[in-house]
Design a protein around this motif. Structure first.
Motif, PDB file in Angstrom:
ATOM      1  N   PRO B   5      13.027   6.379   1.711  1.00  0.00           N
ATOM      2  CA  PRO B   5      13.718   6.745   2.957  1.00  0.00           C
ATOM      3  C   PRO B   5      15.041   7.451   2.677  1.00  0.00           C
ATOM      4  O   PRO B   5      16.035   6.801   2.380  1.00  0.00           O
ATOM      5  CB  PRO B   5      13.925   5.389   3.645  1.00  0.00           C
ATOM      6  CG  PRO B   5      14.007   4.407   2.505  1.00  0.00           C
ATOM      7  CD  PRO B   5      13.170   4.945   1.386  1.00  0.00           C
ATOM      8  N   CYS B   6      15.046   8.756   2.777  1.00  0.00           N
ATOM      9  CA  CYS B   6      16.310   9.490   2.674  1.00  0.00           C
ATOM     10  C   CYS B   6      17.071   9.278   3.972  1.00  0.00           C
ATOM     11  O   CYS B   6      16.513   9.463   5.052  1.00  0.00           O
ATOM     12  CB  CYS B   6      16.053  10.981   2.453  1.00  0.00           C
ATOM     13  SG  CYS B   6      17.564  11.960   2.557  1.00  0.00           S
ATOM     14  N   PRO B   7      18.338   8.867   3.894  1.00  0.00           N
ATOM     15  CA  PRO B   7      19.084   8.607   5.143  1.00  0.00           C
ATOM     16  C   PRO B   7      19.254   9.876   5.986  1.00  0.00           C
ATOM     17  O   PRO B   7      19.549   9.776   7.174  1.00  0.00           O
ATOM     18  CB  PRO B   7      20.437   8.100   4.665  1.00  0.00           C
ATOM     19  CG  PRO B   7      20.433   8.159   3.198  1.00  0.00           C
ATOM     20  CD  PRO B   7      19.113   8.609   2.697  1.00  0.00           C
ATOM     21  N   TRP B   8      19.067  11.033   5.389  1.00  0.00           N
ATOM     22  CA  TRP B   8      19.275  12.276   6.127  1.00  0.00           C
ATOM     23  C   TRP B   8      17.963  12.890   6.587  1.00  0.00           C
ATOM     24  O   TRP B   8      17.915  13.529   7.637  1.00  0.00           O
ATOM     25  CB  TRP B   8      20.026  13.287   5.249  1.00  0.00           C
ATOM     26  CG  TRP B   8      21.243  12.691   4.633  1.00  0.00           C
ATOM     27  CD1 TRP B   8      21.346  12.100   3.408  1.00  0.00           C
ATOM     28  CD2 TRP B   8      22.519  12.567   5.242  1.00  0.00           C
ATOM     29  NE1 TRP B   8      22.605  11.620   3.211  1.00  0.00           N
ATOM     30  CE2 TRP B   8      23.360  11.899   4.321  1.00  0.00           C
ATOM     31  CE3 TRP B   8      23.042  12.955   6.480  1.00  0.00           C
ATOM     32  CZ2 TRP B   8      24.692  11.609   4.600  1.00  0.00           C
ATOM     33  CZ3 TRP B   8      24.373  12.676   6.738  1.00  0.00           C
ATOM     34  CH2 TRP B   8      25.175  12.008   5.806  1.00  0.00           C
ATOM     35  N   CYS B   9      16.911  12.734   5.797  1.00  0.00           N
ATOM     36  CA  CYS B   9      15.661  13.452   6.064  1.00  0.00           C
ATOM     37  C   CYS B   9      14.520  12.529   6.467  1.00  0.00           C
ATOM     38  O   CYS B   9      13.460  13.007   6.852  1.00  0.00           O
ATOM     39  CB  CYS B   9      15.216  14.233   4.833  1.00  0.00           C
ATOM     40  SG  CYS B   9      16.499  15.284   4.159  1.00  0.00           S
ATOM     41  N   GLY B  10      14.705  11.207   6.346  1.00  0.00           N
ATOM     42  CA  GLY B  10      13.605  10.306   6.633  1.00  0.00           C
ATOM     43  C   GLY B  10      12.746  10.077   5.400  1.00  0.00           C
ATOM     44  O   GLY B  10      13.104  10.474   4.299  1.00  0.00           O
ATOM     45  N   SER B  58      18.889  10.734  -5.568  1.00  0.00           N
ATOM     46  CA  SER B  58      19.340  12.008  -5.024  1.00  0.00           C
ATOM     47  C   SER B  58      18.122  12.746  -4.467  1.00  0.00           C
ATOM     48  O   SER B  58      17.103  12.872  -5.147  1.00  0.00           O
ATOM     49  CB  SER B  58      19.998  12.846  -6.125  1.00  0.00           C
ATOM     50  OG  SER B  58      20.118  14.183  -5.703  1.00  0.00           O
ATOM     51  N   HIS B  59      18.244  13.215  -3.251  1.00  0.00           N
ATOM     52  CA  HIS B  59      17.119  13.953  -2.645  1.00  0.00           C
ATOM     53  C   HIS B  59      17.177  15.401  -3.140  1.00  0.00           C
ATOM     54  O   HIS B  59      17.469  16.329  -2.398  1.00  0.00           O
ATOM     55  CB  HIS B  59      17.202  13.874  -1.125  1.00  0.00           C
ATOM     56  CG  HIS B  59      15.938  14.290  -0.458  1.00  0.00           C
ATOM     57  ND1 HIS B  59      15.815  14.433   0.907  1.00  0.00           N
ATOM     58  CD2 HIS B  59      14.721  14.603  -0.965  1.00  0.00           C
ATOM     59  CE1 HIS B  59      14.587  14.817   1.203  1.00  0.00           C
ATOM     60  NE2 HIS B  59      13.909  14.928   0.079  1.00  0.00           N
ATOM     61  N   SER B  60      16.875  15.543  -4.426  1.00  0.00           N
ATOM     62  CA  SER B  60      17.182  16.801  -5.118  1.00  0.00           C
ATOM     63  C   SER B  60      16.321  17.958  -4.645  1.00  0.00           C
ATOM     64  O   SER B  60      16.750  19.101  -4.711  1.00  0.00           O
ATOM     65  CB  SER B  60      17.037  16.603  -6.626  1.00  0.00           C
ATOM     66  OG  SER B  60      15.822  15.963  -6.924  1.00  0.00           O
ATOM     67  N   GLY B  62      15.327  18.207  -1.566  1.00  0.00           N
ATOM     68  CA  GLY B  62      15.439  18.186  -0.110  1.00  0.00           C
ATOM     69  C   GLY B  62      16.856  18.515   0.289  1.00  0.00           C
ATOM     70  O   GLY B  62      17.350  19.609   0.008  1.00  0.00           O
ATOM     71  N   CYS B  63      17.549  17.547   0.858  1.00  0.00           N
ATOM     72  CA  CYS B  63      18.907  17.807   1.346  1.00  0.00           C
ATOM     73  C   CYS B  63      19.952  17.755   0.235  1.00  0.00           C
ATOM     74  O   CYS B  63      21.104  18.066   0.456  1.00  0.00           O
ATOM     75  CB  CYS B  63      19.254  16.793   2.427  1.00  0.00           C
ATOM     76  SG  CYS B  63      19.314  15.094   1.820  1.00  0.00           S
ATOM     77  N   ARG B  64      19.547  17.315  -0.949  1.00  0.00           N
ATOM     78  CA  ARG B  64      20.422  17.258  -2.133  1.00  0.00           C
ATOM     79  C   ARG B  64      21.546  16.239  -1.985  1.00  0.00           C
ATOM     80  O   ARG B  64      22.564  16.325  -2.677  1.00  0.00           O
ATOM     81  CB  ARG B  64      20.970  18.636  -2.484  1.00  0.00           C
ATOM     82  CG  ARG B  64      19.874  19.650  -2.791  1.00  0.00           C
ATOM     83  CD  ARG B  64      20.376  20.985  -3.274  1.00  0.00           C
ATOM     84  NE  ARG B  64      21.141  20.910  -4.506  1.00  0.00           N
ATOM     85  CZ  ARG B  64      20.624  20.768  -5.729  1.00  0.00           C
ATOM     86  NH1 ARG B  64      19.321  20.672  -5.875  1.00  0.00           N
ATOM     87  NH2 ARG B  64      21.403  20.732  -6.791  1.00  0.00           N
TER      88      ARG B  64
HETATM   89 ZN   LIG Z   1      17.225  14.193   2.274  1.00  0.00          ZN
END
Ligand SMILES: [Zn+2]
Lengths: 923, 80
Positions: B5-10, B58-60, B62-64
């Motif tokens: 679960p990325c806090p920014w992208c889900g 790190s959502h590398s 994705g949103c980074r």
């Molecule tokens: Zn993300």
């Protein structure tokens, strides 16, 4: 052509579509809808392959994926090793042979295409037997997105083998096919169950069409499915029993024989003896009898069974016939023998729920003594439900009801509400509970097989327990039981049972071995999908790539980049080309495409402070218009990257990185900004592909630049070393940096990526009179090595500090802290005998291999290794760079390089071998 | 493959993420004040529990963005 064991009618084969095929050199005929195994049986070919270890004749044993014996090699249309005849769908022109052990891979590249699909669904149902169909139909009735997959060419599962309720199967299949949010995947095997309901399946799309497979369709596709909820309806596999010569051709699982009769219209034999521990074999016997197989007798191992059909408590004592069963000797409970003629011995040792996926999902399989099998314990942490025989429910009515219930619960858990579906009437007769039997008494344990594919016998298992092994996992590794490509589907539980008997413990206490993906063999081609050849990894090329090709460049891979390596002229080898390119750079003028260098735009009020923290040297004092070389370390003090830093304005820098580290450096910057210093007002952006960069190098480079940049003061005083100018070059807006990676007078000219070719051609034209020479990465490496400039990642390996490289001058003593600073005073990094970068001159003038060890003469003690090694035009000899223990104290001394044919003396020098005074920098 | 679960992208596939090891290991305020042993502890020592573990991702692809979560190292369940 006759098929002597084929029934006149019945089954799901298409008698109007005969198919010719070859097996072991002989021509046969089968029908569409056959497997290779059923077609062979129809032709009376039951013996298919010799066993792996013992070479004993073996026959078709099952009717599906659990097959341990019938391993075949497909030769045409395309070679494929180690398939099971029971899962190969028959097609015209198939050429196969039986296989003892290893198969043959194709010598030619596979011309077929493979691809993959990522899919998401609310409910994934694995298995389209009665439970799975009921589950999928119920879930689909809720409006949820449903995927139903099954390894067979058509839905139905066990019903295809029993011939029951096929109308209902067709109705449900048609409804599911028409449901807008439902996808039915046939010929699709789920082989991996990973975290968070991620299920991987392989779909065989065109293999069953043989040479008629359309070229535009992929042969196989891998499905990567993320499901909110999963219903496992994977059914059960029948298992064998351990008795003497239980591996003879003609010994077959009872359920398999039933499938051959009902589904394929094939008689596996003429006269059968049945041996069973449970009621299911009676249904098989009835169906076979109805089809014309004479059931000689049924030996039921349950002493108490009273049904008038069977000999209660009777067992098999002996199997006669080597190439094929000819008779069976039965033994009564009181020891009396009776020999019965038969060409078929049908065995049912009970049924094992197919728990592999449940186990992969993190669930535990627990022994159920009433069932006589391991089954899912119901405690799996993943979002899954188990329905039907996969959970140990073997009666059809229960399976249907469980399927509908679990499909409904799965839809509910995914946030939908299922409507009911109509299930067929299925009477579940009250019967006699099964008996858990493993080894039959009497007979030679050396021919009582537990694992047919690995030729593991009761004697082998006894040897394992005799050595003191108590864990079934140890026994598995010692005997290899369960490790063949059938993964012990028919023999695994039997192995556990036999081992438990040998140890005198309960099967449940012993447990079963762990299941791991893949559930069934998957080809590498399918797993690779389209990620092969040109699509294996992205290929990055610069704006000048086509021009390099027309120059005749050879390329080398640097990360994902293709960089010109050297530019051979007619008849030139690499050494000759590189010497010529080096000479041009040192004596005239040469140019190189340096566009692949990583470039990061760092902006913000705190950018200078930020870079001070990341680089070992001071950046914030840099004036706009100036350039500084910088080194970055990890917190452990080891060099991570190097490059130049250009100050554009007070709040804006352009940082260059090594080609291979561009992404890593950007990640590094973002990590520190986000996790440690969020208060810094800094933004970083990769601009690598915004700028094309050409390095113009050599004593004549100033003349060439002056010709193409008439508005630029190129004089020594007007354009100093380590400064940059924005100007027009060849009529293009350009940024020119006076930096040098060769020690020569040099410029790096940056223009828009789009304008690279214009710049390149203009430099070629302007430099023609000076003999301007394009050069590649090899020459770049030689030039920089002659000057002792390290390449991070070639001359370093993550254990090297700036001081080790002789870059102590680039480490600030003024800054209170920067990443890595504290580590420079650790005991280990302060040692005087660390490996240091030095130069080497081989005494015999030979070229040292990079990586060669460097040792003292006697006693031989390792001092370090060669990191770079070249022929130098400027030095007129070979030289090398090396990391050498206490290297700077060894300058002038001899150490020894270890080569294949002995030790070679080399003289240690400082790392700067060419122009150590730096006189050539300003031209 | 985990669903992280990325806090920014889900929730996204694990392959989009880069692992960052134990969370909450702050860069020391004054590294110069630390002994070699204390500095080595910061550099090289990390917990390796069997069970819940707070770690960085790190959502590398994705949103980074970097974030931390608690994962059960036995079951790979994301607990928070
Ligand atoms: Zn993300």
């Amino acid at each position: 052509m006759t098929q002597p064991y084929r029934l006149e009618r019945g089954g799901l084969v298409d008698r109007d579509t005969p198919l010719s095929f070859r097996f072991d050199g002989r021509e046969y005929q089968g029908f569409r809808g056959d497997t290779l195994a059923s077609a062979l049986l129809a032709n009376g070919v039951l013996r298919v392959a010799d066993s792996l270890r013992l070479g004993r004749p073996r026959g078709v044993f099952s009717a599906g994926i659990e097959e341990p014996n019938a391993i075949v090699q497909i030769e045409e249309p395309f070679p494929e090793p180690m398939l099971t005849a029971t899962t190969v769908e028959l097609y015209g022109g198939l050429v196969a042979r039986s296989l003892r052990g290893h198969g043959r891979l194709a010598g030619d590249p596979d011309p077929a295409r493979y691809d993959s699909t990522h899919a998401h669904c609310d409910v994934l149902v694995i298995g389209a037997g009665p439970a799975g169909l009921a589950a999928a139909a119920t879930a689909a009735s809720s409006g949820a997105r449903v995927i139903l997959l099954d390894d067979q060419p058509r839905p139905g599962g066990s019903l295809l083998g029993t011939g029951e309720h096929l109308d209902w199967v067709d109705t449900v299949a048609a409804e599911l096919a028409a449901a807008p949010e439902t996808r039915v995947l046939t010929r699709t095997t789920a082989f991996g169950y990973y975290d968070d309901n991620h299920v991987i399946a392989v779909q065989r799309r065109t293999g069953h069409l043989g040479a008629l497979a359309p070229a535009h369709l992929s042969r196989e596709g891998v499905w990567r499915i993320r499901a909110r909820q999963v219903v496992l309806a994977t059914g059960a596999h029948e298992r064998s029993l351990a008795f003497a010569d239980n591996d003879r051709p003609g010994v077959m699982l009872a359920g398999a024989a039933r499938t051959y009769v009902n589904r394929y219209g094939v008689l596996p034999g003429r006269r059968a003896v049945v041996l069973t521990t449970n009621d299911s074999a009676y249904a098989a016997a009835r169906d076979l009898a109805a089809a014309g197989v004479e059931i000689a007798t049924i030996a039921d191992l349950r002493p108490g069974v009273q049904n008038g059909e069977a000999l209660p408590g009777w067992a098999v004592a002996r199997v006669h016939g080597e190439e094929r069963v000819s008779a069976v000797t039965l033994r009564s409970p009181d020891g009396a023998g009776r020999e019965v003629d038969a060409d078929l011995l049908l065995v049912s040792g009970g049924w094992n729920p197919v728990g592999a996926l449940y186990s992969q999902a993190g669930g535990r399989l627990a022994y159920d003594p009433e069932l006589g099998a391991f089954r899912p314990d119901g405690g799996c942490r993943q979002n899954l439900f188990v329905a039907g025989a996969a959970g140990g429910s073997y009666h059809l009515g229960v399976c249907l009801a469980e399927g509908a219930a679990m499909g409904g619960r799965a839809a509910d858990a995914a946030g939908f509400t299922a409507r009911g579906i109509v299930l067929p009437e299925a009477a579940d007769p009250a019967g006699t509970p099964p008996a858990a039997v493993w080894t039959l008494p009497g007979g030679d344990p050396a021919v009582q097989f537990a694992d047919l594919q690995r030729d593991v016998t009761v004697a082998d298992l006894a040897r394992a327990t005799g050595t003191g092994m108590r864990s079934v996992e140890h026994v598995k590794r010692y005997t290899t039981a369960g490790t063949a490509h059938d993964q012990g589907r028919t023999g695994g539980t039997l192995t556990s049972g036999v081992v438990a008997e040998l140890l005198g413990v309960e099967v449940g206490a012993l447990g079963t071995t762990t299941f791991r993906p893949p559930y069934a063999p998957v080809s590498f081609a399918a797993l690779a999908g389209r990620d092969r050849g040109m699509l294996f990894d992205p290929v990055r090329v610069t704006a000048l790539h086509g021009r390099h090709e027309s120059h005749g460049a050879l390329f080398e891979n640097v990360g994902q980049w293709k960089r010109p390596w050297y530019y051979p002229r007619d008849g030139e080898d690499m050494a000759g080309a590189v010497l010529r390119e080096c000479r041009a750079a040192r004596e005239g003028v040469a140019m190189m495409d340096a566009s692949t260098l990583g470039k990061i735009d760092v902006q913000g009020p705190d950018a200078g402070d930020f870079l001070d923290r990341l680089y070992t040297n001071m950046i914030s004092t840099l004036k706009p218009g100036a350039i500084r070389y910088g080194v970055m370390c990890r917190p452990d003090g080891m060099v991570f990257d190097d490059g130049t830093v250009i100050r554009l304005t007070d709040e804006r820098f352009l940082v260059t990185t090594t080609t291979g580290n561009a992404a890593a450096v950007l990640d590094w910057m973002e990590e520190w900004l986000q996790t440690e210093w969020p208060e810094l007002r800094v933004r970083c952006t990769s601009v690598t592909e915004h700028w094309a960069t050409v390095a113009l190098v050599g004593p004549r480079s100033r003349d060439v630049l002056a010709a193409v940049a008439p508005g630029l003061d190129v004089s020594r005083a007007g354009f100093g070393f380590m400064t940059w100018r924005d100007t027009e070059v060849a009529g293009l807006s350009a940024r020119v940096c006076r930096i040098s990676f060769s020690g020569e007078l040099a410029y790096e000219i940056n223009v828009s990526w789009w304008d690279a070719l214009t710049l390149w051609e203009a430099l070629l034209a302007a430099g023609a009179a000076h003999g301007i020479t394009p050069y590649g990465t090899e020459t770049m490496h030689v030039l920089r090595a002659e000057k002792g400039y390290p390449i991070i990642g070639q001359d370093t390996d993550g254990t090297v500090t700036p001081h080790d490289l002789g870059l102590g001058w680039a480490v600030s003593k003024k800054k209170a802290d920067f990443i890595g600073k504290r580590s420079f005073t650790r005991t280990d990094t302060a040692r005087p005998d660390r490996k240091q970068l030095v130069g080497l001159l081989p005494d015999d003038g030979g070229l040292l291999p990079e990586g060669a060890h460097l040792v003292t003469a006697a006693p031989q003690r390792v001092l370090g290794h060669v990191t770079s090694s070249y022929r130098s035009a400027a030095l007129g000899r070979t030289f090398a760079l090396a990391l050498l223990r206490g290297g700077r104290d060894l300058i002038g001394q001899t150490v020894w390089a270890t080569l294949d044919d002995g030790l070679v003396p080399v003289t240690v020098t400082g790392s700067v071998l060419y122009d150590p005074e730096g006189t050539r920098r300003d031209g | 493959m985990m669903l992280i679960p990325c806090p920014w992208c889900g929730p996204r596939d694990e392959s989009e993420f880069h692992y960052g090891g134990q969370a909450g290991v702050a860069y020391p305020a004054d590294p110069a004040a630390l002994s070699d042993a204390e500095w080595a502890r910061y550099l090289f020592f990390r917990d390796n529990p069997k069970g819940p573990f707070r770690e960085r991702w790190s959502h590398s692809a994705g949103c980074r963005r970097w974030f931390s979560l608690v994962r059960d190292t036995v079951t790979n369940e994301v607990l928070s």
